[in-house]
Design a protein around this motif. Structure first.
Motif, PDB file in Angstrom:
ATOM      1  N   MET A   8     -28.859 -28.776 -24.651  1.00 24.79           N
ATOM      2  CA  MET A   8     -29.333 -28.092 -25.856  1.00 24.79           C
ATOM      3  C   MET A   8     -30.247 -26.921 -25.490  1.00 24.79           C
ATOM      4  O   MET A   8     -30.094 -25.829 -26.004  1.00 24.79           O
ATOM      5  N   ILE A   9     -31.200 -27.180 -24.586  1.00 28.91           N
ATOM      6  CA  ILE A   9     -32.158 -26.146 -24.228  1.00 28.91           C
ATOM      7  C   ILE A   9     -31.665 -25.455 -22.965  1.00 28.91           C
ATOM      8  O   ILE A   9     -31.456 -26.100 -21.934  1.00 28.91           O
ATOM      9  N   GLN A  12     -31.625 -19.294 -21.691  1.00 32.43           N
ATOM     10  CA  GLN A  12     -31.447 -18.183 -22.621  1.00 32.43           C
ATOM     11  C   GLN A  12     -32.181 -18.427 -23.934  1.00 32.43           C
ATOM     12  O   GLN A  12     -32.642 -17.488 -24.571  1.00 32.43           O
ATOM     13  N   ASN A  13     -32.251 -19.681 -24.374  1.00 31.39           N
ATOM     14  CA  ASN A  13     -32.856 -19.894 -25.694  1.00 31.39           C
ATOM     15  C   ASN A  13     -34.161 -20.679 -25.643  1.00 31.39           C
ATOM     16  O   ASN A  13     -34.636 -21.143 -26.658  1.00 31.39           O
ATOM     17  N   ARG A  16     -37.002 -19.761 -28.028  1.00 25.81           N
ATOM     18  CA  ARG A  16     -36.891 -20.135 -29.439  1.00 25.81           C
ATOM     19  C   ARG A  16     -36.774 -21.641 -29.621  1.00 25.81           C
ATOM     20  O   ARG A  16     -36.674 -22.119 -30.727  1.00 25.81           O
ATOM     21  N   HIS A  17     -36.716 -22.368 -28.537  1.00 26.02           N
ATOM     22  CA  HIS A  17     -36.429 -23.802 -28.663  1.00 26.02           C
ATOM     23  C   HIS A  17     -37.708 -24.627 -28.608  1.00 26.02           C
ATOM     24  O   HIS A  17     -38.804 -24.096 -28.510  1.00 26.02           O
ATOM     25  N   GLU A  18     -37.518 -25.931 -28.668  1.00 26.34           N
ATOM     26  CA  GLU A  18     -38.642 -26.844 -28.761  1.00 26.34           C
ATOM     27  C   GLU A  18     -39.268 -27.061 -27.386  1.00 26.34           C
ATOM     28  O   GLU A  18     -38.565 -27.350 -26.423  1.00 26.34           O
ATOM     29  N   ILE A  20     -42.094 -29.163 -27.127  1.00 24.68           N
ATOM     30  CA  ILE A  20     -42.685 -30.501 -27.130  1.00 24.68           C
ATOM     31  C   ILE A  20     -41.710 -31.478 -26.497  1.00 24.68           C
ATOM     32  O   ILE A  20     -40.526 -31.490 -26.827  1.00 24.68           O
ATOM     33  N   PRO A  88     -45.001 -22.649 -33.672  1.00 25.32           N
ATOM     34  CA  PRO A  88     -43.710 -23.211 -33.278  1.00 25.32           C
ATOM     35  C   PRO A  88     -42.586 -22.911 -34.253  1.00 25.32           C
ATOM     36  O   PRO A  88     -41.441 -22.722 -33.834  1.00 25.32           O
ATOM     37  N   GLU A  89     -42.892 -22.864 -35.559  1.00 29.70           N
ATOM     38  CA  GLU A  89     -41.812 -22.578 -36.507  1.00 29.70           C
ATOM     39  C   GLU A  89     -41.551 -21.077 -36.609  1.00 29.70           C
ATOM     40  O   GLU A  89     -40.483 -20.667 -37.043  1.00 29.70           O
ATOM     41  N   ARG A  91     -41.663 -19.046 -33.932  1.00 24.29           N
ATOM     42  CA  ARG A  91     -40.964 -18.639 -32.710  1.00 24.29           C
ATOM     43  C   ARG A  91     -39.447 -18.647 -32.894  1.00 24.29           C
ATOM     44  O   ARG A  91     -38.721 -17.962 -32.201  1.00 24.29           O
ATOM     45  N   LEU A  92     -38.996 -19.451 -33.857  1.00 21.77           N
ATOM     46  CA  LEU A  92     -37.560 -19.587 -34.110  1.00 21.77           C
ATOM     47  C   LEU A  92     -36.903 -18.253 -34.436  1.00 21.77           C
ATOM     48  O   LEU A  92     -35.775 -17.991 -34.028  1.00 21.77           O
ATOM     49  N   LYS A  93     -37.632 -17.396 -35.176  1.00 21.18           N
ATOM     50  CA  LYS A  93     -37.028 -16.146 -35.632  1.00 21.18           C
ATOM     51  C   LYS A  93     -37.655 -14.934 -34.968  1.00 21.18           C
ATOM     52  O   LYS A  93     -37.450 -13.822 -35.401  1.00 21.18           O
TER      53      LYS A  93
ATOM     54  N   TYR B   3     -30.749 -12.281 -33.098  1.00 18.76           N
ATOM     55  CA  TYR B   3     -30.079 -13.574 -33.049  1.00 18.76           C
ATOM     56  C   TYR B   3     -29.385 -13.773 -34.387  1.00 18.76           C
ATOM     57  O   TYR B   3     -29.992 -13.565 -35.431  1.00 18.76           O
ATOM     58  N   ARG B  15     -33.758 -28.689 -32.832  1.00 18.71           N
ATOM     59  CA  ARG B  15     -35.199 -28.928 -32.711  1.00 18.71           C
ATOM     60  C   ARG B  15     -35.636 -30.078 -33.600  1.00 18.71           C
ATOM     61  O   ARG B  15     -36.464 -30.904 -33.207  1.00 18.71           O
TER      62      ARG B  15
END
Lengths: 102, 121
Positions: A8-9, A12-13, A16-18, A20, A88-89, A91-93, B3, B15
């Motif tokens: 999943m991680i 490259q991403n 934007r990923h988790e 924790i 953290p939320e 960073r997603l965008k 993206y 996530r």
């Protein structure tokens, strides 16, 4: 989730990923006492990461002064901490500038 | 580096899955503050990326006290065949909040099948 074989991680991403739950090591920091800390990320705020060491103690590390090494599966990724700034939320965008414009 | 929306939503779902698994782990270890923080973060991510919270996890959190519900351990699940609105009731034993999932459609189908059986006879 959809394809279990692909991780999943990925490098490259990861911005934007988790974060924790990942294993982390600090390679460089402006504060020399932070260098060499190993542990697991347990919490994240806009400017800091909370790392739980293997002996159970928690350390709060500012993101923008450190260089982190995250463990993804059996590989390691080096991440400059100033790229991780943001809630953290958010960073997603987040838009990320090209630091290596080849 | 733009993206696409689809990719952001995919990352958001991944996530949420990671965070909820960690929250369950934290509950098992007894770290309740950490569990609440993880659930809060995962809900915020869902709101930010405009994805609906996955059904698998939606029914396993108490929105009032933000705990992971483990069926038979800290919550009880009952079917209530109320005439106006038959529903499945999930009661959190921590705070007493009840989640109601309506099952009107299922009940109607059952009634219809019953009627059809009678007509056959």
């Amino acid at each position: 989730m959809r394809s279990d074989d692909a991780p999943m991680i990925t490098p490259q991403n990861i911005l934007r990923h988790e974060l924790i739950g990942l294993d982390v090591e600090i390679l460089e920091a402006s504060n020399p006492s932070l260098v060499g800390i190993k542990g697991r990320v347990v919490d994240e705020t806009r400017n800091t990461l909370v790392i739980e060491k293997y002996d159970g103690r928690e350390v709060v590390v500012p993101k923008d002064v450190a260089v982190f090494k995250f463990k993804l599966g059996d590989k390691y990724v080096k991440v400059i901490g100033s790229l991780l700034i943001g809630r953290p939320e958010d960073r997603l965008k987040k838009k990320i500038k090209n630091i290596y414009p080849y | 580096m733009g993206y696409s929306k689809r990719r952001i939503k995919k990352i958001a779902l991944e996530r949420i899955d990671i965070l909820m698994n960690l929250a369950e782990e934290a509950y098992r270890k007894g770290e309740l503050d950490r569990m609440r923080r993880y659930i809060e973060l995962s809900r915020r991510i869902a709101m930010k990326a405009r994805v609906s919270f996955p059904k698998k996890w939606k029914r396993r959190i108490c929105k009032k006290c933000l705990t992971v519900l483990i069926y038979g351990e800290n919550c009880k699940v009952r079917t209530v065949s109320d005439k106006n609105c038959p529903h499945v009731a999930i009661k959190c034993l921590n705070c007493g909040n009840v989640i109601k999932i309506p099952m009107v459609r299922e009940k109607k189908l059952k009634r219809k099948l019953k009627r059809m059986k009678k007509e056959d006879k």
